[in-house]
Design a protein around this motif. Structure first.
Motif, mmCIF file in Angstrom:
data_model
loop_
_atom_site.group_PDB
_atom_site.id
_atom_site.type_symbol
_atom_site.label_atom_id
_atom_site.label_comp_id
_atom_site.label_asym_id
_atom_site.label_seq_id
_atom_site.Cartn_x
_atom_site.Cartn_y
_atom_site.Cartn_z
ATOM 1 N N UNK A 3 -5.279 -7.788 6.974
ATOM 2 C CA UNK A 3 -5.470 -8.436 5.681
ATOM 3 C C UNK A 3 -6.515 -7.708 4.839
ATOM 4 N N UNK A 4 -7.506 -7.101 5.476
ATOM 5 C CA UNK A 4 -8.501 -6.351 4.715
ATOM 6 C C UNK A 4 -7.878 -5.118 4.059
ATOM 7 N N UNK A 5 -7.008 -4.437 4.794
ATOM 8 C CA UNK A 5 -6.330 -3.272 4.228
ATOM 9 C C UNK A 5 -5.381 -3.669 3.112
ATOM 10 N N UNK A 6 -4.698 -4.798 3.276
ATOM 11 C CA UNK A 6 -3.793 -5.277 2.230
ATOM 12 C C UNK A 6 -4.561 -5.652 0.968
ATOM 13 N N UNK A 64 -15.734 -5.499 1.954
ATOM 14 C CA UNK A 64 -14.442 -5.279 2.605
ATOM 15 C C UNK A 64 -13.846 -3.958 2.150
ATOM 16 N N UNK A 65 -13.885 -3.703 0.850
ATOM 17 C CA UNK A 65 -13.313 -2.461 0.316
ATOM 18 C C UNK A 65 -14.072 -1.253 0.874
ATOM 19 N N UNK A 66 -15.373 -1.312 0.912
ATOM 20 C CA UNK A 66 -16.164 -0.198 1.442
ATOM 21 C C UNK A 66 -15.879 0.006 2.924
ATOM 22 N N UNK A 67 -15.745 -1.066 3.675
ATOM 23 C CA UNK A 67 -15.464 -0.949 5.108
ATOM 24 C C UNK A 67 -14.091 -0.324 5.347
ATOM 25 N N UNK A 68 -13.093 -0.700 4.553
ATOM 26 C CA UNK A 68 -11.749 -0.137 4.720
ATOM 27 C C UNK A 68 -11.749 1.332 4.338
ATOM 28 N N UNK A 69 -12.385 1.679 3.237
ATOM 29 C CA UNK A 69 -12.438 3.083 2.816
ATOM 30 C C UNK A 69 -13.223 3.926 3.816
ATOM 31 N N UNK A 70 -14.282 3.361 4.392
ATOM 32 C CA UNK A 70 -15.054 4.092 5.402
ATOM 33 C C UNK A 70 -14.236 4.314 6.663
ATOM 34 N N UNK A 71 -13.407 3.352 7.018
ATOM 35 C CA UNK A 71 -12.569 3.523 8.211
ATOM 36 C C UNK A 71 -11.486 4.581 7.972
#
Length: 74
Positions: A3-6, A64-71
């Motif tokens: 859901x975070x990626x979506x 959330x956006x920063x965590x997804x982009x960092x991953x």
């Protein structure tokens, strides 16, 4: 897809659909691509909202956006 990626995908697509729509309208074209992009963005955000057990808060979205982009970079 989580859901975070979506949610991140939906936000990025929504941001990118605005200039695409403005470009098409300024060239007197119907914004087909921008409309499809906005629709996919809305569906992606809706999927993220429905699939998460706890509700997203506006203060959580930047983290959330920063965590997804960092991953993705890692």
């Amino acid at each position: 897809m989580g859901s975070d990626q979506a949610l991140t995908l939906g936000i990025i697509l929504a941001i990118l659909s605005v200039p695409a729509c403005l470009s098409a309208l300024s060239d007197d074209r119907w914004p087909r691509g921008a409309s499809v992009m906005a629709l996919v963005a809305g569906l992606s955000v809706a999927y993220a909202m429905v699939s998460t057990p706890e509700a997203y808060r506006m203060t959580d979205v930047p983290e959330i956006v920063i965590a997804v982009l960092a991953s993705l970079v890692k």
